[in-house]
Design an enzyme around this catalytic site. Sequence first.
Site, short mmCIF file in Angstrom:
data_model
loop_
_atom_site.label_atom_id
_atom_site.label_comp_id
_atom_site.label_asym_id
_atom_site.label_seq_id
_atom_site.Cartn_x
_atom_site.Cartn_y
_atom_site.Cartn_z
N GLU A 168 0.84 -1.37 0.02
CA GLU A 168 0.11 0.02 0.01
C GLU A 168 0.86 1.22 0.00
O GLU A 168 0.92 2.02 0.94
CB GLU A 168 -1.02 0.08 1.21
CG GLU A 168 -1.98 -1.23 1.10
CD GLU A 168 -3.23 -1.22 2.19
OE1 GLU A 168 -2.95 -0.08 3.22
OE2 GLU A 168 -3.82 -2.10 2.32
N GLU B 145 -4.45 -8.78 0.78
CA GLU B 145 -5.16 -8.55 2.20
C GLU B 145 -6.44 -8.49 2.02
O GLU B 145 -6.99 -8.08 0.91
CB GLU B 145 -4.71 -7.30 2.96
CG GLU B 145 -3.59 -7.44 3.52
CD GLU B 145 -3.07 -5.86 4.28
OE1 GLU B 145 -4.29 -5.38 4.48
OE2 GLU B 145 -2.01 -5.76 4.39
C1 BG6 Z 1 -4.50 -2.39 5.46
C2 BG6 Z 1 -3.02 -2.48 5.81
O1 BG6 Z 1 -4.65 -1.22 4.64
O2 BG6 Z 1 -5.60 -2.38 6.38
C3 BG6 Z 1 -2.83 -2.90 7.15
O3 BG6 Z 1 -2.13 -2.94 5.04
C4 BG6 Z 1 -4.03 -2.41 8.28
O4 BG6 Z 1 -1.70 -2.72 7.78
C5 BG6 Z 1 -5.36 -2.95 7.56
O5 BG6 Z 1 -3.84 -3.17 9.36
C6 BG6 Z 1 -6.58 -3.04 8.31
O6 BG6 Z 1 -6.98 -1.66 8.89
P1 BG6 Z 1 -6.87 -1.38 10.34
O7 BG6 Z 1 -6.74 0.31 10.37
O8 BG6 Z 1 -8.10 -1.69 10.73
O9 BG6 Z 1 -5.77 -2.32 11.17
#
Ligand code: BG6
Length: 469
Positions: free
Chosen positions: A168, A367
């Site tokens: 990202e 992810e």
């Molecule tokens: C993604 C990132 O955008 O979202 C992670 O790569 C992040 O680092 C994940 O943890 C989930 O978002 P959050 O803010 O709920 O942890």
Amino acid sequence: MKYTFPEGFRLGATGAGWQMEGEKDKRADQKHFPHLMWENDRDAWYLGLGPDVASDFYSRYRQDIPLFRQAGILQYRFNIDWSRFLDDYENAVVNERAARYYSDVIDCLMENGIEPILCLEHWELPAALYEQYDGYASRHVQDLYVRYAEAAFHRYGDRVKTWFCFNEPMVIPELCFLNGAWWPHEHNPRRAYQWIHGKVMCTARTVALFHRMIPDGRIGTILNSPYIVPRDANDPADARAAEVADAFFWRPFMDTAILGRYPRLYLDILQKEGLMFDLTEEDERVIAENTIDILGMNYYQPMRVKAKESAWDESRPFHPSKYYDDYDMPGKRMNPYRGWEIYPKSLYDIGMRIKREYGNIDWVVSESGMGVQREEQYKDERGVIQDDYRIAFIAEHLAWLSRCVADGGNCHGYWLFASLDNCSPYNTFKNRYGLVEVDRAQGLSRRLKKSAAWYRQAAEHNSFEFEEI
Ligand code: BG6
């Protein structure tokens, strides 16, 4: 209905370096950028907790990785912390203790039948390179990033064959410098667009290096390019708003990494706004000649937009929302804990768009996941979190992905965020994502959640049952 993925498709999981490792064995001068965000803004981090301890994966990986195996994880995407891996950032001198740690994690994964996938950066730019040179805005730091990549390829290229340059790359420029959400809370578009270009250059140059050093491997980058959905695609004003949002949020990294060029609309608007970054002919040649082999797509929610309904305040610093408004669609399904929309069909739409516009490049969902607060309330009498909501979330996303693959999408993997509960930026341990629980009240002890058994079944059979979509 039974959904089956073709042979070669793998279920896996993700765990970001700084969100999991903790900072044990790091020197005070080995901080990374997220550490600076936490140190300078501690009150805004949930309970003040931060990356210093995180999930303590650094000390516990020998206990954690067998749990990953029990959860069915077949591929594991993690990353090297640049700030830990080197002792001397200017000369790419490797810290041997850190190098051994990453090497041992790779070996331990392989001993457990899990394929290691490495990413070079999940925002762990060394703090010193941020403070001295303004990070990726600096051509010197771009050189140092490539030297760091070279050292990492040299150490692990024998065992790791799939690599990614960034996770990202848009997030820090966007949230820290463009919309001010994260420290240092700036509204400085010039800086944001220069940083984005710096990361584009690091990607292209690292791809070139990788192809020379590891010809039997594949390299890509991991993007969170949001799938942009206009309120009404048949309304020209809404469609135009979506086109601008797309040019600024979906395309900059996607088009440069896969098509080898910046989107015209992006450059035109930046020119018009007097915000054009430093782009040389040589840069354009390097970008054109060094495109990626594999794309990682992180997907959580779509970005819905509509035509602008109010006049833009010209006294404000530029933001692309000068050309669109966010659209809060009535009735959208939400994850109430995270405040993010749940819309699994985007995975199908993303795959079809990659097929249509990006040469159907090989890609993975790098992810996808559901962050849930106070998960301990769902424990059964044995203390196991009954996360049926996570099982339903994963199944529904996989079902759309399976349909995408059936329609010719070139996706070969789904990596859940996350293997283990970990430290979210600002939200820290508020929203839990893992297949494995980290119990902070019990000395960070680990326990598989119910979803782990479901995931293992799905991974072993490469298929799963889910009501028809
Ligand atoms: C993604 C990132 O955008 O979202 C992670 O790569 C992040 O680092 C994940 O943890 C989930 O978002 P959050 O803010 O709920 O942890």
